[in-house]
Design an enzyme around this catalytic site. Structure first.
Site, PDB file in Angstrom:
ATOM      1  N   LYS A 175       0.846  -1.192   0.000  1.00 53.23           N
ATOM      2  CA  LYS A 175       0.000   0.000   0.000  1.00 53.23           C
ATOM      3  C   LYS A 175       0.880   1.241   0.000  1.00 53.23           C
ATOM      4  O   LYS A 175       1.422   1.642   1.024  1.00 53.23           O
ATOM      5  CB  LYS A 175      -0.929   0.049   1.220  1.00 53.23           C
ATOM      6  CG  LYS A 175      -2.039   1.114   1.062  1.00 53.23           C
ATOM      7  CD  LYS A 175      -2.605   1.576   2.367  1.00 53.23           C
ATOM      8  CE  LYS A 175      -1.799   2.654   3.024  1.00 53.23           C
ATOM      9  NZ  LYS A 175      -1.744   3.933   2.258  1.00 53.23           N
ATOM     10  N   SER A 229       5.059   7.450  10.373  1.00 57.64           N
ATOM     11  CA  SER A 229       5.149   8.177  11.635  1.00 57.64           C
ATOM     12  C   SER A 229       5.132   7.236  12.834  1.00 57.64           C
ATOM     13  O   SER A 229       4.592   6.123  12.773  1.00 57.64           O
ATOM     14  CB  SER A 229       3.986   9.167  11.753  1.00 57.64           C
ATOM     15  OG  SER A 229       2.781   8.486  12.024  1.00 57.64           O
ATOM     16  N   GLY A 233       2.778   3.985  13.654  1.00 55.23           N
ATOM     17  CA  GLY A 233       3.449   2.732  13.987  1.00 55.23           C
ATOM     18  C   GLY A 233       2.919   2.124  15.268  1.00 55.23           C
ATOM     19  O   GLY A 233       2.730   0.896  15.362  1.00 55.23           O
ATOM     20  N   GLU A 250       9.761   1.113  10.722  1.00 56.00           N
ATOM     21  CA  GLU A 250      10.775   2.166  10.573  1.00 56.00           C
ATOM     22  C   GLU A 250      10.027   3.473  10.686  1.00 56.00           C
ATOM     23  O   GLU A 250       9.256   3.846   9.799  1.00 56.00           O
ATOM     24  CB  GLU A 250      11.485   2.022   9.217  1.00 56.00           C
ATOM     25  CG  GLU A 250      12.792   2.787   9.156  1.00 56.00           C
ATOM     26  CD  GLU A 250      12.654   4.123   8.462  1.00 56.00           C
ATOM     27  OE1 GLU A 250      12.582   5.129   9.207  1.00 56.00           O
ATOM     28  OE2 GLU A 250      12.610   4.176   7.235  1.00 56.00           O
ATOM     29  N   CYS A 284      12.991  10.942   7.326  1.00 60.77           N
ATOM     30  CA  CYS A 284      12.974  10.570   8.741  1.00 60.77           C
ATOM     31  C   CYS A 284      14.355  10.645   9.383  1.00 60.77           C
ATOM     32  O   CYS A 284      14.473  10.879  10.576  1.00 60.77           O
ATOM     33  CB  CYS A 284      12.384   9.172   8.912  1.00 60.77           C
ATOM     34  SG  CYS A 284      13.158   7.922   7.873  1.00 60.77           S
ATOM     35  N   GLU A 381       9.194  16.226  15.287  1.00 60.17           N
ATOM     36  CA  GLU A 381       9.623  16.028  13.913  1.00 60.17           C
ATOM     37  C   GLU A 381       8.884  17.012  13.004  1.00 60.17           C
ATOM     38  O   GLU A 381       7.686  16.874  12.759  1.00 60.17           O
ATOM     39  CB  GLU A 381       9.351  14.584  13.481  1.00 60.17           C
ATOM     40  CG  GLU A 381       9.994  14.226  12.173  1.00 60.17           C
ATOM     41  CD  GLU A 381       9.846  12.739  11.833  1.00 60.17           C
ATOM     42  OE1 GLU A 381      10.689  12.223  11.093  1.00 60.17           O
ATOM     43  OE2 GLU A 381       8.885  12.111  12.318  1.00 60.17           O
TER      44      GLU A 381
END
Length: 487
Positions: A175, A229, A233, A250, A284, A381
């Site tokens: 996806k 993100s 996650g 990740e 990231c 972030e």
């Protein structure tokens, strides 16, 4: 410019297929329509998982390792043969400078080549247990892998996910983000052209809360690999817990560069500029916190600001452009909101800090100085071309600040003392540490995070192992009957 196909279906069972819902994609750098894509429904996900399971026990399940290796090399060759089309498609879909995209394409090719070769390492082991018992182990594919990739590196992240899974013999339902699915769909089409059997690779763009969640929860999916993100996650972990799915995550990052007074600023400054701005900060592992020893702080900030202001921001398809557009105007506004909040908290805007006028979601390379590590701009972030420069007193203080964050994905150490470089690298809680070099990810080198940056690894042999199960077989070699109760 390559001709962009305006209509894209879902890729299921080796062919494009229509969906009940479609979405118009907007080119981030121009604000103009780019393409129309099919959006998967939960029923489409069900169909993709069904054909992936059938392929697992069908032709693909019977494909020997040497043939899997050949197909991976063939797909790498297809990327090379179509690199101009793929680069332009990616650049237009994401808004990223085509110079960066071309470098990513090189990595995409090498990812497939590495795992095509790594197939030869898939092997069990054997040894006698004692007496007349012999043990041997088998390595088997974990099964159907549900893979979810983000919008910032759609082609590269797709290859990070596909290459180890295919090498292991898994089948895949991928996806991509529904804003940036074009190169993932084209890559799946190329895989079909080079000979991957139908059903091995399926691509179902769609919204995360519906299509992504259904894929994660699907009982026919054995493993989930997600890049995105930290908040998402965590939700995926909860959704996957019901049937104990294998997971690789990740996630986010707020990575530091540590610049000591003995560092070679001729390398440290331009490299630190590159390592935050090279993908417009939408990465990231971007080194968005630069920690600088106080005795050289003012000099470093002045040099950094000068180079940041010299970066060419503009048309992603211009080969001279160094920083392209952000993914959308909404994201640009979010990035600017962080900058305004930083100024309110006491940070000094030394470079950038205002959205560019005109069409497109452009934001200039921005430098915030006099930042305290407790400020929100140092802890959250931002995911844009914004760097925070934080002073430190000594080595101990630098390590403390570097680790005072919930993330642990990447770090870079700049020092003229080799012993210090290795000493500091050992004490930073991060999945990857660079010493006197800014680069992050290489095929064959494990990549992943500590803490809330996730777990599991991409790219290296470690990634291949995460798509394999180990089966132990114990055999009696005795010619005598086995009678444990002595009856």
């Amino acid at each position: 410019m390559a001709t962009v196909t305006q209509e894209y279906g879902l890729w299921i069972n080796g062919e494009f297929t229509e969906a009940a819902e479609t979405r118009e994609l907007i080119e981030p750098a121009t604000g103009e329509p780019l393409a129309r894509i099919a959006l998967a429904s939960t029923e489409d996900v069900d169909r993709a998982v069904d054909v992936a399971r059938a392929a697992l026990t069908g032709d693909w399940g019977k494909t020997p390792p040497t043939e899997r290796s050949r197909l991976l090399h063939a797909l790498a060759d297809a990327i090379v043969a179509n690199r101009k089309e793929l680069a332009e498609l990616e650049s237009r879909n994401v808004g990223k400078a085509i110079s960066s995209v071309k470098a990513e394409l090189n990595g995409a090719v090498e990812n497939f080549r590495f795992f095509a070769s790594a197939i030869a390492s898939i092997a069990g082991r054997s040894n006698p247990i004692g007496g007349s018992l012999l043990f041997y182990s088998l390595k088997e594919p974990v099964g159907v892998a549900g893979q979810i990739v983000p919008w910032n590196y759609p082609l590269l992240m797709t290859t990070w996910k596909l290459s180890p899974a295919l090498a292991a013999g898994c089948t895949i339902v991928l996806k991509p983000d529904d804003a940036t699915p074009l190169t993932a769909l084209r890559l799946a089409e190329l895989a079909g052209e080079v000979g991957f059997p139908p059903g091995v690779i399926n691509v179902v763009p769609g919204p995360g809360p519906t299509v992504g969640a259904h894929l994660v929860r699907h009982p026919g999916v054995d493993k989930v690999a997600f890049t995105g993100s930290t908040a998402t996650g965590a939700e995926i972990m909860r959704m996957a817990a019901g049937d104990i799915k294998r997971l690789t995550l990740e996630l986010g990052g707020k990575s530091p560069s540590l610049v000591f007074a003995d560092a070679d600023l001729a390398s440290a400054v331009p490299s630190s500029v590159w390592s935050i701005y090279y993908s417009a900060g939408q990465s990231c592992e971007a080194r968005s916190r630069v920690l600088v020893e106080r005795s050289i702080y003012d000099e470093f900030v002045a040099q950094f600001a000068e180079k940041a202001k010299a970066i060419k921001v503009g048309d992603p398809l211009d080969s001279e452009t160094q920083v392209g557009s952000l993914i959308s105007e909404a994201h640009r506004d979010k990035v600017h909101g962080f900058v305004e909040r930083g100024a309110e908290e006491g940070a000094e805007i030394v470079a950038g800090g205002q959205p560019q006028e005109g069409p497109g979601a452009f934001y200039p390379p921005t430098l915030l100085a006099q930042v305290d590590n407790k400020m929100s701009v140092a802890q959250e972030e931002i995911f844009g071309p914004v760097v925070t420069v934080i002073p430190f007193e000594d080595e101990k203080d630098a390590i403390r600040i570097a680790n005072d964050i919930k993330y642990g994905l990447m770090a870079t150490v700049w020092t003229g003392d080799p012993a210090r470089g290795h000493r500091v690298a050992a004490r930073i809680r991060s999945g990857t540490v660079g010493i006197n070099m800014p680069y992050t990810a290489f095929p064959g080198v494990p990549f992943g995070g500590y803490k809330q940056s996730g777990f599991g690894r991409e790219l290296g042999i470690d990634a291949l192992e995460l798509y394999l199960e180990t089966k132990s077989v114990i055999v009696s070699t005795s010619p005598k009957p086995i009678n444990p109760f002595g009856l």
